[in-house]
Design an enzyme around this catalytic site. Sequence first.
Site, PDB file in Angstrom:
ATOM      1  CB  CYS A   6     -23.154 -19.036  47.250  1.00  0.00           C
ATOM      2  SG  CYS A   6     -23.385 -18.177  45.688  1.00  0.00           S
ATOM      3  CB  CYS A   9     -21.708 -20.517  43.037  1.00  0.00           C
ATOM      4  SG  CYS A   9     -22.036 -19.691  44.584  1.00  0.00           S
TER       5      CYS A   9
END
Length: 63
Positions: A6, A9
């Site tokens: 991701c 993040c």
Amino acid sequence: MYTQWCGPCKVLDCNKDNKPLAKELGIKVVPTFKLLKDSKIIKEVTGAKYDDLVLAIENARIS
């Protein structure tokens, strides 16, 4: 919580050693931000929603 795949993040990797914690916290979407106050979760923001996260932090500061 985040996963290595991701991009937005990079706080706590729930793919490896922290998988039990992610399960305990009920993390189903990454990223997930849980705002705590006095050791209690007061708000949760799921997804890479910058504006929602900023608003949640601002509201937590004044409450």
